[in-house]
Write an enzyme that holds these catalytic residues in place. Structure first.
Site, PDB file in Angstrom:
ATOM      1  N   SER A   1       0.243  -0.975   0.226  1.00  0.00           N
ATOM      2  CA  SER A   1       0.060  -0.459   0.304  1.00  0.00           C
ATOM      3  C   SER A   1       0.833   0.924  -0.253  1.00  0.00           C
ATOM      4  O   SER A   1       0.331   1.860  -0.260  1.00  0.00           O
ATOM      5  CB  SER A   1      -1.395   0.280   1.190  1.00  0.00           C
ATOM      6  OG  SER A   1      -0.303  -0.375   2.508  1.00  0.00           O
TER       7      SER A   1
ATOM      8  N   THR B   1     -41.129  26.173  -8.167  1.00  0.00           N
ATOM      9  CA  THR B   1     -41.634  24.714  -7.761  1.00  0.00           C
ATOM     10  C   THR B   1     -41.744  24.376  -9.472  1.00  0.00           C
ATOM     11  O   THR B   1     -41.822  24.832 -10.531  1.00  0.00           O
ATOM     12  CB  THR B   1     -42.549  25.007  -7.043  1.00  0.00           C
ATOM     13  OG1 THR B   1     -43.338  24.951  -7.774  1.00  0.00           O
ATOM     14  CG2 THR B   1     -42.202  25.474  -5.927  1.00  0.00           C
TER      15      THR B   1
ATOM     16  N   SER C   1     -15.577  27.347 -27.086  1.00  0.00           N
ATOM     17  CA  SER C   1     -15.343  25.724 -28.056  1.00  0.00           C
ATOM     18  C   SER C   1     -14.318  26.322 -29.295  1.00  0.00           C
ATOM     19  O   SER C   1     -14.086  27.160 -29.867  1.00  0.00           O
ATOM     20  CB  SER C   1     -16.922  26.403 -28.963  1.00  0.00           C
ATOM     21  OG  SER C   1     -16.899  24.884 -29.372  1.00  0.00           O
TER      22      SER C   1
ATOM     23  N   LYS D   1     -19.509  30.219 -27.746  1.00  0.00           N
ATOM     24  CA  LYS D   1     -19.470  29.413 -26.846  1.00  0.00           C
ATOM     25  C   LYS D   1     -18.621  30.244 -25.509  1.00  0.00           C
ATOM     26  O   LYS D   1     -17.461  30.675 -25.536  1.00  0.00           O
ATOM     27  CB  LYS D   1     -19.326  28.202 -26.960  1.00  0.00           C
ATOM     28  CG  LYS D   1     -20.096  27.309 -28.074  1.00  0.00           C
ATOM     29  CD  LYS D   1     -21.919  27.175 -27.448  1.00  0.00           C
ATOM     30  CE  LYS D   1     -21.666  26.480 -26.201  1.00  0.00           C
ATOM     31  NZ  LYS D   1     -21.697  25.117 -26.607  1.00  0.00           N
TER      32      LYS D   1
ATOM     33  N   ASN E   1     -18.951  28.243 -22.004  1.00  0.00           N
ATOM     34  CA  ASN E   1     -18.697  27.514 -21.229  1.00  0.00           C
ATOM     35  C   ASN E   1     -18.955  27.179 -19.766  1.00  0.00           C
ATOM     36  O   ASN E   1     -17.610  27.657 -19.593  1.00  0.00           O
ATOM     37  CB  ASN E   1     -18.741  25.803 -22.042  1.00  0.00           C
ATOM     38  CG  ASN E   1     -19.401  25.739 -23.014  1.00  0.00           C
ATOM     39  OD1 ASN E   1     -20.109  25.662 -23.394  1.00  0.00           O
ATOM     40  ND2 ASN E   1     -17.990  24.706 -23.973  1.00  0.00           N
TER      41      ASN E   1
ATOM     42  N   GLU F   1     -19.912  22.769 -14.124  1.00  0.00           N
ATOM     43  CA  GLU F   1     -19.909  21.228 -14.733  1.00  0.00           C
ATOM     44  C   GLU F   1     -18.830  20.843 -14.173  1.00  0.00           C
ATOM     45  O   GLU F   1     -19.992  19.050 -13.497  1.00  0.00           O
ATOM     46  CB  GLU F   1     -20.402  21.498 -16.734  1.00  0.00           C
ATOM     47  CG  GLU F   1     -21.303  22.464 -17.269  1.00  0.00           C
ATOM     48  CD  GLU F   1     -20.742  21.727 -18.201  1.00  0.00           C
ATOM     49  OE1 GLU F   1     -21.362  21.245 -19.273  1.00  0.00           O
ATOM     50  OE2 GLU F   1     -19.660  23.211 -18.909  1.00  0.00           O
TER      51      GLU F   1
ATOM     52  N   TYR G   1      -9.320  -6.648  12.748  1.00  0.00           N
ATOM     53  CA  TYR G   1      -8.916  -5.746  11.835  1.00  0.00           C
ATOM     54  C   TYR G   1      -8.758  -7.106  10.900  1.00  0.00           C
ATOM     55  O   TYR G   1      -8.335  -8.291  10.840  1.00  0.00           O
ATOM     56  CB  TYR G   1      -7.785  -5.713  11.652  1.00  0.00           C
ATOM     57  CG  TYR G   1      -6.500  -5.289  10.960  1.00  0.00           C
ATOM     58  CD1 TYR G   1      -6.802  -3.688  10.209  1.00  0.00           C
ATOM     59  CD2 TYR G   1      -6.256  -5.845   9.764  1.00  0.00           C
ATOM     60  CE1 TYR G   1      -6.066  -3.638   9.037  1.00  0.00           C
ATOM     61  CE2 TYR G   1      -5.812  -5.390   8.653  1.00  0.00           C
ATOM     62  CZ  TYR G   1      -5.289  -4.841   7.763  1.00  0.00           C
ATOM     63  OH  TYR G   1      -4.312  -3.601   6.448  1.00  0.00           O
TER      64      TYR G   1
ATOM     65  N   LYS H   1      -8.391   3.721   2.418  1.00  0.00           N
ATOM     66  CA  LYS H   1      -7.648   4.993   2.369  1.00  0.00           C
ATOM     67  C   LYS H   1      -7.678   5.594   0.860  1.00  0.00           C
ATOM     68  O   LYS H   1      -8.339   6.951   1.271  1.00  0.00           O
ATOM     69  CB  LYS H   1      -6.229   4.883   2.431  1.00  0.00           C
ATOM     70  CG  LYS H   1      -5.948   4.258   3.538  1.00  0.00           C
ATOM     71  CD  LYS H   1      -4.529   3.970   3.787  1.00  0.00           C
ATOM     72  CE  LYS H   1      -4.011   2.662   5.074  1.00  0.00           C
ATOM     73  NZ  LYS H   1      -4.992   1.878   5.249  1.00  0.00           N
TER      74      LYS H   1
HETATM   75  N1  ARG Z   1      -1.605  -1.371   5.076  1.00  0.00           N
HETATM   76  C1  ARG Z   1      -2.129  -1.655   5.988  1.00  0.00           C
HETATM   77  C2  ARG Z   1      -3.528  -1.766   6.215  1.00  0.00           C
HETATM   78  O1  ARG Z   1      -3.477  -0.128   5.568  1.00  0.00           O
HETATM   79  C3  ARG Z   1      -1.425  -1.323   7.635  1.00  0.00           C
HETATM   80  C4  ARG Z   1      -2.080  -2.765   8.970  1.00  0.00           C
HETATM   81  C5  ARG Z   1      -1.906  -4.012   8.237  1.00  0.00           C
HETATM   82  N2  ARG Z   1      -2.023  -5.244   9.321  1.00  0.00           N
HETATM   83  C6  ARG Z   1      -1.464  -6.617   9.153  1.00  0.00           C
HETATM   84  N3  ARG Z   1      -2.118  -6.778   9.521  1.00  0.00           N
HETATM   85  N4  ARG Z   1      -1.336  -6.674   8.235  1.00  0.00           N
HETATM   86  O2  ARG Z   1      -4.310  -1.630   6.625  1.00  0.00           O
END
Ligand code: ARG
Length: 472
Positions: free
Chosen positions: A35, A167, A289, A295, A297, A302, A329, A337
């Site tokens: 990530s 309305t 345009s 035009k 725009n 928009e 978790y 994210k």
């Molecule tokens: N990169 C992970 C996330 O965003 C961090 C937590 C990872 N935890 C784990 N037990 N693999 O969620």
């Protein structure tokens, strides 16, 4: 060959968890599960959390003073490197947390590995996102203030300008343009309230929940919570590492805000058209345009209207991500994210665009008034006038209906008819009728809190402005 010879060395697997693995992680899997490409955006909050955690560990006697000093200096140097853009991120190290921890260990040696005592990436990431979102919310606040005060000032300037109120997008009754703008402000005010609710609810510290059950070390969760500016530690460790309600709540706020901005955009686009001509948008918010030279725009409204779709998508993505997730978790949560980041970026850009554009809207008062005179916008006023003369509302409605039919046939607004013409429909009509049939008379008569009378609009604008100013 001995068992240990067959084992892959830790250096071929991820250092942080490679101990029990017999082969390195597949290259594709490493990329798929990583990530760091996006969560590096949490780096400063990650370091902030680590500093608080290390400080607490030293107060608890788990780290020595010297170890704390080494960790603090190391983390501060890494923070500066990241800030400058010279930090080398590695996908092999999976995420922001392990990249920073590895860099720290490389810098200060074995002590770096002690930082993770009594902590897991599960409570770490939950802490980081809360800190990050809180910072972002605080940056949205002035954008709201700028947009809302610009809107309110324009409403004050346009308190006497009369336009048709609609309305069903059919002319209904005259309203003041200022009143219409203040309706937008009410939507924004509720959005701001929702944002503040979200901030208040997210501001608790999950740090110390560790992987899911808490930790055996003598940690002080109150201390880390207060160091990080949280109101208090979260109550339940399982919930702490799994909860992403705050991100969903933010996206719900964002979706409603975008819904409101899309409604405003739609009206601006309509009003700027040759058919309405109620407003002029400055050239800097429009484009031309390449084929049609005439035009201009309204691209900015928009695009804002269009961006509502992606933010709604992020809300649904996060709701779906959380649906049916068992405690505690799960790796699913790594997917929280990108939608959250994009929702924040999008609302921030849209608020900024609106904040710049709204004060620059030029109202075409003549075209608005002209439109209000078409469509029999004062028909209700005539009906109310007849009620005042003792006629039952249903009967007066019928009388006015006939007057309107006559007006359509003769192509005349009610205010353009002579007294004799009006009296064909009721002998209760006398020459005081013209006071209520004019646009000015119509709006001035709606003189109560929340009504469209210019004096009410000015007073409402003043209250709204004081309120926005008192917020910060
Ligand atoms: N990169 C992970 C996330 O965003 C961090 C937590 C990872 N935890 C784990 N037990 N693999 O969620």
């Amino acid at each position: 060959m001995s068992n240990s010879d067959k084992k892959t060395s830790a250096s071929q697997t991820n250092q942080a968890w490679g101990g029990r693995f017999n082969e390195p992680v597949d290259a594709f899997v490493a990329r798929f599960t990583a990530s760091v490409d996006f969560d590096q955006r949490l780096a400063q909050q990650d370091i902030q959390g680590s500093l608080a955690h290390a400080n607490m560990l030293s107060q608890a006697g788990v780290l020595s003073e010297d170890e704390l000093q080494l960790i603090t200096t190391g983390l501060e140097e890494i923070a500066a490197e990241i800030e400058q853009g010279s930090f080398a991120w590695s996908v092999a190290l999976e995420d922001v947390h392990m990249n920073i921890e590895a860099a720290l260990t490389e810098r200060i040696g074995i002590v770096g590995k002690k930082l993770h005592t009594g902590r897991s990436r599960n409570d770490q990431v939950a802490t980081d996102i809360r800190l990050w979102l809180r910072d972002q919310i605080d940056e949205l606040k002035p954008l709201f203030a700028t947009l809302q005060s610009g809107l309110i000032e324009l409403a004050t300037a346009e308190a006497d300008s009369i336009m048709p109120g609609f309305t069903h997008l059919q002319t209904a009754q005259p309203v003041t343009f200022g009143h219409h703008l203040l309706a937008w402000n009410e939507m924004l005010e509720r959005d701001y309230g929702r944002l503040m609710d979200c901030r208040a609810r997210l501001n608790q510290s999950p740090l110390g929940a560790a992987a899911l059950a808490g930790t055996t070390y003598p940690i002080d969760r109150e201390l880390t919570a207060s160091q990080l500016g949280f109101d208090k530690p979260t109550e339940n460790s399982l919930d702490s590492v799994s909860d992403r309600d705050f991100a969903i709540e933010f996206c719900a706020f964002a979706s409603l805000l975008m819904t409101h901005l899309s409604r405003m955009s739609e009206e601006l686009i309509l009003w700027a058209s040759a058919q309405f001509q109620f407003i002029d948008l400055p050239d800097r918010f429009c484009t031309g345009s390449s084929i049609m030279p005439q035009k201009k725009n309204p691209d900015v409204p928009e695009l804002v209207r269009g961006k509502t779709g992606r933010v709604n998508g992020h809300l649904i993505a996060l709701l779906t991500l959380m649906k049916s997730q068992p405690l505690a978790y799960n790796k699913d949560n790594q997917e929280d994210k990108e939608p959250l980041f994009d929702a924040v970026d999008t609302v921030s850009d849209c608020l900024r665009a609106f904040g710049d554009m709204v004060p620059a809207i030029k109202a075409n008062r003549a075209a608005m008034a002209e439109a209000a005179l078409r469509g029999f916008s004062t028909a209700t006023d005539l009906a109310d006038y007849l009620v005042g003369k003792g006629i039952a509302f249903r009967d007066s409605h019928e009388i006015v209906g006939k007057s309107v039919a006559y007006g359509i046939a003769e192509n005349k607004d009610l205010s353009e008819m002579s007294l004799e013409e009006l009296q064909q429909f009721s002998d209760q009509i006398s020459d005081d009728v013209f006071e209520v049939l004019t646009l000015e008379g119509s709006v001035a008569a709606r003189n109560h809190i929340g009504g469209t009378a210019p004096d009410q609009v000015r007073a409402a604008a003043e209250r709204a402005l004081q309120h926005v100013k008192s917020r910060n």
